[in-house]
Every structure is written in structure tokens, then in C-alpha cells.
Design an enzyme around this catalytic site. Structure first.
Site, PDB file in Angstrom:
ATOM      1  N   GLU A   1      78.707 -11.287  41.115  1.00  0.00           N
ATOM      2  CA  GLU A   1      78.255 -11.090  42.497  1.00  0.00           C
ATOM      3  C   GLU A   1      77.608 -12.339  43.093  1.00  0.00           C
ATOM      4  O   GLU A   1      76.642 -12.267  43.847  1.00  0.00           O
ATOM      5  CB  GLU A   1      77.309  -9.894  42.590  1.00  0.00           C
ATOM      6  CG  GLU A   1      77.975  -8.580  42.216  1.00  0.00           C
ATOM      7  CD  GLU A   1      77.121  -7.364  42.543  1.00  0.00           C
ATOM      8  OE1 GLU A   1      76.011  -7.537  43.092  1.00  0.00           O
ATOM      9  OE2 GLU A   1      77.571  -6.237  42.253  1.00  0.00           O
TER      10      GLU A   1
ATOM     11  N   GLU B   1      81.741  -2.392  37.362  1.00  0.00           N
ATOM     12  CA  GLU B   1      80.660  -1.413  37.503  1.00  0.00           C
ATOM     13  C   GLU B   1      81.171  -0.292  38.392  1.00  0.00           C
ATOM     14  O   GLU B   1      81.829  -0.560  39.402  1.00  0.00           O
ATOM     15  CB  GLU B   1      79.397  -2.013  38.142  1.00  0.00           C
ATOM     16  CG  GLU B   1      78.633  -3.008  37.302  1.00  0.00           C
ATOM     17  CD  GLU B   1      77.452  -3.629  38.064  1.00  0.00           C
ATOM     18  OE1 GLU B   1      77.161  -3.156  39.190  1.00  0.00           O
ATOM     19  OE2 GLU B   1      76.846  -4.572  37.545  1.00  0.00           O
TER      20      GLU B   1
END
Length: 491
Positions: A160, A264
Site C-alpha cells: 500500500e 487481504e
């Protein structure tokens, strides 16, 4: 190597050399068995007991306590997991016992090379400041600490880093780190270990991120990622492909030339979580494009995503989320998971060009930063340290902590199921929190646990800020180290 306490030393006395799982490699758009080429689907969970606060660089991390790893490997084996993703690790610690335990359980490890500590990740707003010898030395140490374990499935070079606030040059520096890791592996590892990137599900940036990382760059094959992870919390409760826009993801990545998986998933806006996305993710609607996923997360932390609660003594209580996830996993058609996606394997990645960069925050250049001379020296000479050469055999199966089901009963029949060589774990374990359970006395350990398993050779095997992850039409706000590019696991 660094020793990790008397409990580990006692366990080490029971250990000899062995190999259990077969290393996986990337071939086209699939993870495949390195021996027979059959497809592998990730059925994984994010594993970081204690959260980011559980790691402070003092030699202890999620994979240094053998007794804890034994406990959790048994619980995850029963759940049906074949992989864990571990975010924050001390590269100078000895992880051999824990790696060996998960190996014996048929569970692979996906390792992040960064951490939330200072100078241990790329700074997303000024990546050129953090791309230096000290940072890459730590990265290479992490790689060295895990590259020789057969159950190390892959490394993440970043998590990220790219979002609405990142510098346009951030993608180029991620490619630089990816290149450096792959060149280090080529110099010092006896086998292929895939290196990829884990992206936030920020839809305006998603296509551009994937395209930038996965395109072919002339005279620079090493900086291209081997696989792409997506942290997505778009499916909440009893949703569906359309409402969660999973159908959009399938269409968007339908021509992928590298493996894609949910690095995720597991929205917690509905509690307990029914995990109805499991049937879609591992069903015919998505397996032609996606290679499984990683549930967020194993242990309960302040952000309330846990499948289990771990108390101060190390005893574990399973949540209803654990039961519901196991129920969904046990309904999977395992034959679907092992089917090889031959069409995807024949595709060729496009050449890097500016028309691939959809969305903001991307430099209009594919000029990957040059490798610093000191980094080149580290790659050539290797980093200092006494690195493990492989896993060892586990003969102890007992769980040394109490495990309580969500029904309140203690579980008496949990023990490590040591799989035969070349087997990886699969769903199919007996539910823990249903039916009558016999309470066990203080200090007693259960034996004879069960788990689904199959041959892996058959393919079955700088300051904090608020950020947001899109949940379909909703927004989930969470705390993240914004300048460092460290996502959900920072909670």
C-alpha cells in the site's frame, strides 16, 4: 544464529532434517508446483499476533516463539489454511523452528520485507530519501533469513505504498526495490522465490498501479513484479459479486499475465463475519483470474478483525468468525482449486507505455532509479549474518496452551498433524466449536487433531494519518503510517 529461549531449545532437541512442502514458483498467471507444474491456490490468513506493536526490532517477532507457532499452526491447520502472510519480522532473529513447524503443517509463508520502524520501509511521499544502503541491507537480510525455507512462498517488496497522497515517483522506486530483491535472490538463492507488490483497493489508482508494476520494461526484466496482491474489503456481510464489484475486478484483471490474489480480505462492518465471499473467490466466477486470498487477520487486535483472541498467558479463544470461515472453506470444491489456468499462462505482458497509466499519482516515466553502487556491492557480496539453510523435522505435536471454542468449551483433540513429504494443508478439518467437547484439566494437552490435506504435487496443496479503503459505496477509515506506505497491518 540468535537463540530464542529455553522453550525453543527444548523443542530443538526433537528436531532432525527434512522437507515437507514443495516450493512454488510463478508460471504465467499461476503459482504452480515447482516439480510437476500443477496450480496452487492460496488459502491464507494474515498472521501477526500482537499487531505492529508486537514487533520492535528486539529479536522477537511473530515467528520466533516455537511454542506459539506450534499452537497457531495447529489452529490454522484445522481451519484449512495453506498459507500465512507475515508483515513485521526481525531479520537477525532465528526463525527456523517456526518455519519448520508451519512447513510440517503444510503451510506456506508470504513474507513482507518492510516494517513500521524508522528506515525500514519506503517513504511514500519522498521515496528517494528512504531508498538507501541501510534500508536495502535490512531488506536483503529479511530475504536471506527466509529464502532457503521450502515453504517460503513469496516476498512482498511493498504494501500500500501507492495511494492518493503518494509521490508520483513512488511506483518507480517500488520497481527498483523489486529489482534489487530479485537480483539478490538470483545471486544467493538456489531456487526461485517470487517477488510482488500488495496494493490498496483504491479503484481510481488500481489499474494504473497494476499496469505500471506488471508491464515489460525494455532492458529491465528484474523490476517487473512476479505477482500482484490486492487488499480489498469491498465484500461486506451477505454481499454478492455485483454489489462488492468483484465482477469489475474479474473483468479488469481478466487478461492478467501474472498471478493475482487477495492479499487481504474480510470486511468487518458486519459482525460476526459470514465470509460469503469465500465461495466466490474460490469458485468458478473468480478462479480463472484470481489465485485465492489471505483473510485479515488471525489474532484480535484493536481494529477488530481477529479470528481468535489470545490472552496474556497465551491461551486462545476462537471467535464465531473462525467457525463461519471454516464452514465456508469446508464447502469448497477442491477440484476447482487445482485446475490449471492454461489460457492465462500463454499471455504476454504488454510493453510499458504511458497509455497504461490510468489515474493520478503516476510519474510519466518508466525510468526506474539506478541501483546505487553500495547496493550493487551488497547484492554481489551478500549481507552479513548466519542464515538458515532449510527447515528441520518436527516430531513434537502437542499444543502447550488451552484452546477454547466459540461455544465456551475447551478443545481436547488439537495436535499438529505432521503431513507427509510434498503435502500441503487444505480445508476439511472437523469443526471445533460444534457438538460436545470434553474439558481438559489444567496443563493437559490434546492429541490426535485432524486436518484436510493433499499432496502439493497435485496442486492442492513519518506521523500517523487517517486513510480510507473503499468498501463498494462505503468507506472504512483506519489508522496507517501514511508517509511510510504501510497499510492495514499497522493497526
Amino acid at each position: 544464529m540468535v537463540r530464542i529461549g529455553a522453550a525453543v531449545a527444548a523443542l530443538s532437541a526433537l528436531i532432525t532434517s527434512t522437507v515437507a512442502v514443495t516450493p512454488m514458483v510463478v508460471r504465467g498467471a499461476d503459482f504452480v508446483n515447482s516439480v510437476d507444474g500443477t496450480r496452487f491456490q492460496i488459502i491464507g490468513v494474515a498472521y501477526q499476533p500482537g499487531g505492529s506493536g508486537g514487533y520492535n526490532g528486539d529479536g522477537n517477532d511473530a515467528l520466533t516463539d516455537a511454542e506459539v507457532c506450534q499452537r497457531d499452526a495447529v489452529i490454522l491447520q484445522r481451519l484449512g489454511m495453506n498459507a500465512i502472510r507475515v508483515y513485521n519480522l526481525d531479520p537477525d532473529a532465528d526463525h527456523t523452528e517456526c518455519a519448520s513447524i508451519f512447513n510440517a503443517a503444510g503451510i506456506y509463508m508470504i513474507i513482507d520485507v518492510n516494517s513500521p520502524l524508522p528506515n525500514e520501509s519506503l517513504n511514500r511521499v519522498a521515496p528517494w530519501e528512504s531508498y538507501n544502503e541501510g534500508y536495502l541491507e535490512r531488506v536483503f537480510k529479511t530475504v536471506s533469513a527466509f529464502m532457503n525455507f521450502p515453504n517460503t512462498l513469496a516476498f512482498f517488496s511493498g504494501n500500500e505504498v501507492i495511494n492518493e497522497d503518494s509521490h508520483p515517483m513512488a511506483p518507480a522506486y517500488i520497481r527498483a526495490v523489486t529489482r534489487d530483491i530479485k537480483e539478490y535472490l538470483a545471486e544467493h538463492s538456489d531456487r526461485e522465490v517470487p517477488v510482488g507488490y500488495s496494493a490498496a483497493d483504491v479503484r481510481p489508482l488500481l489499474a494504473g498501479t497494476y499496469n505500471y508494476m506488471a508491464c515489460n520494461l525494455a532492458n529491465d526484466t528484474a523490476s517487473k513484479i512476479d505477482f500482484f496482491g490486492l487488499n480489498s474489503y469491498a465484500w461486506c456481510g451477505d454481499s454478492n459479486m455485483e454489489d462488492a464489484e468483484y465482477d469489475v475486478l474479474v473483468e479488469q484483471f481478466g487478461n492478467t499475465t501474472i498471478p493475482i490474489f487477495m492479499s487481504e480480505y474480510g470486511c468487518n462492518l458486519v459482525a460476526p463475519r459470514p465470509f460469503t465471499e469465500v465461495g466466490a473467490l474460490y469458485g468458478t466466477e473468480m478462479t480463472g483470474v484470481f489465485s485465492g486470498g489471505v483473510v485479515y487477520e488471525y489474532s484480535q487486535e484493536p481494529n477488530n478483525y481477529g479470528l481468535v483472541e489470545i490472552d496474556d498467558s497465551g491461551d486462545v479463544e476462537l471467535f464465531e468468525d473462525y467457525d463461519l470461515l471454516q464452514e465456508q472453506l469446508n464447502q469448497l470444491d477442491l477440484a476447482t482449486l487445482t485446475a490449471t489456468n492454461r489460457t492465462a499462462m500463454e499471455r504476454t505482458a504488454p510493453e510499458c507505455s504511458l497509455d497504461l497509466l490510468m489515474g493520478a499519482n503516476f510519474t510519466e516515466s518508466f525510468a526506474v532509479p539506478e541501483q546505487l553502487s553500495e547496493i550493487a556491492d551488497l547484492i554481489r557480496n551478500g549481507v552479513d549474518g548466519e542464515w538458515p539453510t532449510g527447515v528441520t523435522e518436527i516430531t513434537e505435536t502437542a499444543v502447550g496452551h488451552r484452546v477454547t471454542g466459540s461455544n465456551g468449551n475447551e478443545v481436547s483433540d488439537l495436535a499438529l498433524n505432521i503431513l507427509a513429504e510434498d503435502e500441503s494443508n487444505l480445508p476439511g478439518g472437523e469443526p471445533i466449536s460444534t457438538g460436545e467437547r470434553v474439558d481438559i484439566g489444567e496443563g493437559d494437552n490434546g492429541v490426535g487433531g485432524s486436518s484436510g490435506n493433499s499432496s502439493s504435487g497435485s496442486g492442492s496443496s513519518s506521523g500517523e494519518e487517517d486513510a480510507a479503503v473503499r468498501l463498494g459505496g462505503a468507506q472504512l477509515t483506519f489508522l496507517t503510517m501514511g508517509a511510510l506506505g504501510l497499510g492495514m497491518f499497522m493497526l
